[in-house]
Design a protein around this motif. Structure first.
Motif, mmCIF file in Angstrom:
data_model
loop_
_atom_site.group_PDB
_atom_site.id
_atom_site.type_symbol
_atom_site.label_atom_id
_atom_site.label_comp_id
_atom_site.label_asym_id
_atom_site.label_seq_id
_atom_site.Cartn_x
_atom_site.Cartn_y
_atom_site.Cartn_z
ATOM 1 N N PRO A 1 0.774 -1.242 0.000
ATOM 2 C CA PRO A 1 0.000 0.000 0.000
ATOM 3 C C PRO A 1 0.803 1.288 0.000
ATOM 4 O O PRO A 1 0.252 2.351 -0.293
ATOM 5 N N VAL A 2 2.090 1.224 0.344
ATOM 6 C CA VAL A 2 2.884 2.447 0.494
ATOM 7 C C VAL A 2 3.655 2.726 -0.784
ATOM 8 O O VAL A 2 4.279 1.826 -1.360
ATOM 9 N N GLY A 3 3.628 3.976 -1.235
ATOM 10 C CA GLY A 3 4.304 4.353 -2.469
ATOM 11 C C GLY A 3 5.644 5.010 -2.221
ATOM 12 O O GLY A 3 5.801 5.810 -1.298
ATOM 13 N N PHE A 4 6.648 4.662 -3.031
ATOM 14 C CA PHE A 4 7.967 5.293 -3.011
ATOM 15 C C PHE A 4 8.255 5.779 -4.422
ATOM 16 O O PHE A 4 8.186 4.993 -5.373
ATOM 17 N N SER A 5 8.594 7.032 -4.586
ATOM 18 C CA SER A 5 8.759 7.585 -5.922
ATOM 19 C C SER A 5 10.036 7.115 -6.608
ATOM 20 O O SER A 5 10.115 7.099 -7.835
ATOM 21 N N VAL A 6 11.046 6.722 -5.831
ATOM 22 C CA VAL A 6 12.327 6.338 -6.411
ATOM 23 C C VAL A 6 12.606 4.846 -6.265
ATOM 24 O O VAL A 6 13.086 4.200 -7.191
ATOM 25 N N SER A 7 12.310 4.287 -5.100
ATOM 26 C CA SER A 7 12.624 2.875 -4.834
ATOM 27 C C SER A 7 11.348 2.135 -4.445
ATOM 28 O O SER A 7 11.120 1.832 -3.281
ATOM 29 N N PRO A 8 10.482 1.852 -5.394
ATOM 30 C CA PRO A 8 9.146 1.334 -5.080
ATOM 31 C C PRO A 8 9.163 -0.033 -4.425
ATOM 32 O O PRO A 8 9.980 -0.893 -4.732
ATOM 33 N N ALA A 9 8.224 -0.201 -3.499
ATOM 34 C CA ALA A 9 7.960 -1.522 -2.943
ATOM 35 C C ALA A 9 7.152 -2.315 -3.963
ATOM 36 O O ALA A 9 6.581 -1.759 -4.901
ATOM 37 N N ARG A 10 7.113 -3.623 -3.785
ATOM 38 C CA ARG A 10 6.311 -4.449 -4.693
ATOM 39 C C ARG A 10 5.804 -5.669 -3.951
ATOM 40 O O ARG A 10 6.429 -6.137 -2.994
ATOM 41 N N ALA A 11 4.647 -6.153 -4.363
ATOM 42 C CA ALA A 11 4.124 -7.398 -3.826
ATOM 43 C C ALA A 11 4.952 -8.546 -4.383
ATOM 44 O O ALA A 11 5.064 -8.706 -5.597
ATOM 45 N N GLY A 12 5.564 -9.323 -3.511
ATOM 46 C CA GLY A 12 6.468 -10.379 -3.940
ATOM 47 C C GLY A 12 5.777 -11.542 -4.612
ATOM 48 O O GLY A 12 4.546 -11.627 -4.698
ATOM 49 N N GLU A 13 6.590 -12.474 -5.072
ATOM 50 C CA GLU A 13 6.073 -13.623 -5.798
ATOM 51 C C GLU A 13 5.323 -14.573 -4.867
ATOM 52 O O GLU A 13 5.281 -14.390 -3.656
ATOM 53 N N VAL A 14 4.753 -15.619 -5.438
ATOM 54 C CA VAL A 14 3.930 -16.568 -4.701
ATOM 55 C C VAL A 14 4.672 -17.073 -3.463
ATOM 56 O O VAL A 14 5.866 -17.371 -3.511
ATOM 57 N N PRO A 15 4.003 -17.145 -2.314
ATOM 58 C CA PRO A 15 4.657 -17.658 -1.109
ATOM 59 C C PRO A 15 5.228 -19.048 -1.349
ATOM 60 O O PRO A 15 4.640 -19.869 -2.073
ATOM 61 N N PRO A 16 6.390 -19.324 -0.749
ATOM 62 C CA PRO A 16 7.115 -20.543 -1.106
ATOM 63 C C PRO A 16 6.524 -21.812 -0.521
ATOM 64 O O PRO A 16 5.958 -21.821 0.577
ATOM 65 N N ALA A 17 6.676 -22.894 -1.275
ATOM 66 C CA ALA A 17 6.401 -24.223 -0.728
ATOM 67 C C ALA A 17 7.481 -24.537 0.294
ATOM 68 O O ALA A 17 8.569 -23.939 0.296
ATOM 69 N N MET A 18 7.197 -25.483 1.174
ATOM 70 C CA MET A 18 8.158 -25.784 2.221
ATOM 71 C C MET A 18 9.463 -26.329 1.637
ATOM 72 O O MET A 18 9.456 -27.257 0.833
ATOM 73 N N GLY A 19 10.557 -25.700 2.014
ATOM 74 C CA GLY A 19 11.871 -26.175 1.598
ATOM 75 C C GLY A 19 12.190 -25.990 0.137
ATOM 76 O O GLY A 19 13.165 -26.558 -0.365
ATOM 77 N N GLN A 20 11.436 -25.153 -0.577
ATOM 78 C CA GLN A 20 11.640 -25.057 -2.019
ATOM 79 C C GLN A 20 12.991 -24.434 -2.396
ATOM 80 O O GLN A 20 13.459 -24.609 -3.521
ATOM 81 N N ASP A 21 13.611 -23.744 -1.441
ATOM 82 C CA ASP A 21 14.897 -23.102 -1.730
ATOM 83 C C ASP A 21 16.053 -23.756 -0.975
ATOM 84 O O ASP A 21 17.087 -23.128 -0.726
ATOM 85 N N ASN A 22 15.883 -25.023 -0.627
ATOM 86 C CA ASN A 22 16.942 -25.718 0.123
ATOM 87 C C ASN A 22 18.277 -25.774 -0.612
ATOM 88 O O ASN A 22 19.322 -25.986 0.009
ATOM 89 N N ALA A 23 18.248 -25.555 -1.906
ATOM 90 C CA ALA A 23 19.498 -25.603 -2.668
ATOM 91 C C ALA A 23 20.484 -24.559 -2.183
ATOM 92 O O ALA A 23 21.709 -24.770 -2.275
ATOM 93 N N ILE A 24 19.993 -23.448 -1.623
ATOM 94 C CA ILE A 24 20.925 -22.418 -1.166
ATOM 95 C C ILE A 24 21.709 -22.879 0.060
ATOM 96 O O ILE A 24 22.744 -22.300 0.398
ATOM 97 N N LEU A 25 21.228 -23.937 0.738
ATOM 98 C CA LEU A 25 21.927 -24.444 1.915
ATOM 99 C C LEU A 25 23.202 -25.186 1.529
ATOM 100 O O LEU A 25 24.081 -25.378 2.371
ATOM 101 N N ASP A 26 23.293 -25.599 0.282
ATOM 102 C CA ASP A 26 24.461 -26.348 -0.167
ATOM 103 C C ASP A 26 25.611 -25.435 -0.590
ATOM 104 O O ASP A 26 26.719 -25.893 -0.863
ATOM 105 N N LYS A 27 25.311 -24.122 -0.640
ATOM 106 C CA LYS A 27 26.362 -23.187 -1.053
ATOM 107 C C LYS A 27 27.315 -22.928 0.108
ATOM 108 O O LYS A 27 26.891 -22.848 1.276
ATOM 109 N N ASP A 28 28.586 -22.811 -0.179
ATOM 110 C CA ASP A 28 29.590 -22.532 0.848
ATOM 111 C C ASP A 28 29.481 -21.075 1.310
ATOM 112 O O ASP A 28 29.136 -20.197 0.543
#
Length: 407
Positions: free
Chosen positions: A380-407
């Motif tokens: 609901p809040v507007g920023f003229s230079v650095s706008p906020a945005r409604a993010g993508e679909v809420p994640p399924a459980m553990g869908q980003d576990n691949a980032i845990l394998d990164k050093d």
């Protein structure tokens, strides 16, 4: 009477609630900030969802074991996949999700790797439990010295409630908020039909985290931030309701007379309801003239702001009488022409089709391969230079576990 705010002079890019006219290629104000989020249910996820909308990378950490694995809000209400219910959908958009068993050696190593690059560690777990895991402030600060460690507590440290659990109903009751209904109706206390304590304190946690980030930006110092739910919501409640107990010479009566008046509600019209709030003297006088009740302000009970505050009930009773003389549509047109503050009463279903919200694209229909079509709300809040945005679909459980394998 409440203060008013006219947004008509705001730049167009800021005035759109949905941000439909804002550029999407610019990162939000928190772009580049990484938040490791171990919060669950409503209060914490509400805070971190706002920060995700503002551009932060939020990594939601869940424990995928037990009868209710992960965040329990995944299972509140129907969802096509059984694990992303309506409230979870509203609170967790734009986040990444990983599953970690923080009690295992592997899980501790995974969490340590995430924290090494984090700006904020955010959670609502009891500190005693976090200390056992080595994830209290000192433990996390040893991993990342300038970390912002935000803890959403039930009650502040040092008081007799400090080790108790806190939930929305408990805090509404303990803060005096539930007593406002008894004050208004003369009957039983009642909880607001909303998770108002959770969401309000979530906003406290948001601003507290942002303030700590700002301090670190200026000084390089991280810090421990405690957001106690009971104290925060009592602060919220008592801003206007300390009232007669503010001054030692006052009458000692708590609760703002206007807000607890039983007639403070949408007024019945010939065919529905309407909200009417004349604000300045001229608006009040004109409203009563239109309604066929000239001279009301000649009555000393209503002739000044102070007098009206003391006699709110009687004033509202006259408004009720006047409101019933016309239809809602008639009032909306007349009061808009006279510039007297008023709004059509909306049912919950009406809100989804409100013409203003439609014009600014506040509710957005989205599509997901698994969930199908779903409804989301724009930030609901507007920023003229650095706008906020409604993010993508809420994640399924553990869908980003691949980032845990990164050093």
């Amino acid at each position: 009477m409440p203060d008013t705010h006219d947004s008509s002079s705001a730049p167009e890019k800021q005035r759109s609630a949905a941000g439909s006219d804002q550029p999407r290629g610019v990162g939000g104000p928190l772009s580049g900030v990484r938040i490791v989020d171990m919060s669950s249910v409503v209060m914490g996820p509400f805070a971190t969802m706002i920060m995700a909308d503002l551009g932060a990378e939020v990594i939601k950490v869940e424990f995928d074991r037990g009868k209710v694995p992960g965040d329990m809000m995944r299972y509140a209400g129907y969802s096509p996949d059984g694990k992303r219910g309506p409230i979870y959908m509203a609170l967790n958009r734009g986040k990444k999700a990983v599953t970690i068993d923080a009690s295992s050696d592997e899980g501790k190593a995974q969490l340590t790797n995430l924290l090494k690059d984090a700006d904020v560690f955010f959670h609502n777990v009891r500190l005693a439990g976090m200390k056992r895991l080595g994830l209290d402030y000192d433990g996390v600060r040893a991993i990342k010295p300038d970390i912002i460690y935000t803890h959403c507590a039930g009650y502040g440290a040092g008081g007799p409630y400090s080790k108790r659990q806190a939930y929305d109903d408990l805090v509404q009751a303990a803060s005096g908020f539930a007593a406002l209904e008894a004050e208004r109706s003369g009957g039983d206390p009642a909880y607001a039909p909303s998770l108002i304590a959770d969401k309000t304190v979530g906003l406290f946690a948001t601003y507290a985290t942002l303030a700590a980030l700002f301090h670190r930006e200026r000084t390089g110092e991280g810090q421990f931030v405690s957001v106690p739910m009971f104290e925060s919501f009592t602060f919220f409640n008592m801003v206007e309701n300390l009232y007669g107990a503010t001054f030692a010479s006052g009458n000692g009566k708590l609760a703002y007379t206007r807000s607890v008046n039983p007639r403070r509600r949408p007024y019945p019209t010939k065919d529905g309801y309407i909200a009417i709030v004349p604000y300045i003297d001229a608006q009040w006088e004109r409203f009563f003239e239109i309604g066929g009740r000239p001279g009301v302000f000649d009555d000393p009970r209503f002739s000044t702001y102070e007098a009206r505050t003391q006699n709110t009930g009687e004033l509202y009773a006259i408004i009720e009488e006047v409101a019933s003389t016309k239809t809602t549509d008639e009032w909306v047109i007349i009061l808009a022409e006279e510039q007297i503050p008023a709004m059509r009463y909306n049912s919950m279903e009406d809100v989804l089709a409100d013409p203003h919200l439609e014009a600014v694209n506040f509710f957005e229909s989205r599509q997901d391969d698994v969930l199908g079509e779903y409804r989301s709300m724009q930030h609901p809040v507007g920023f003229s230079v650095s706008p906020a945005r409604a993010g993508e679909v809420p994640p399924a459980m553990g869908q980003d576990n691949a980032i845990l394998d990164k050093d």
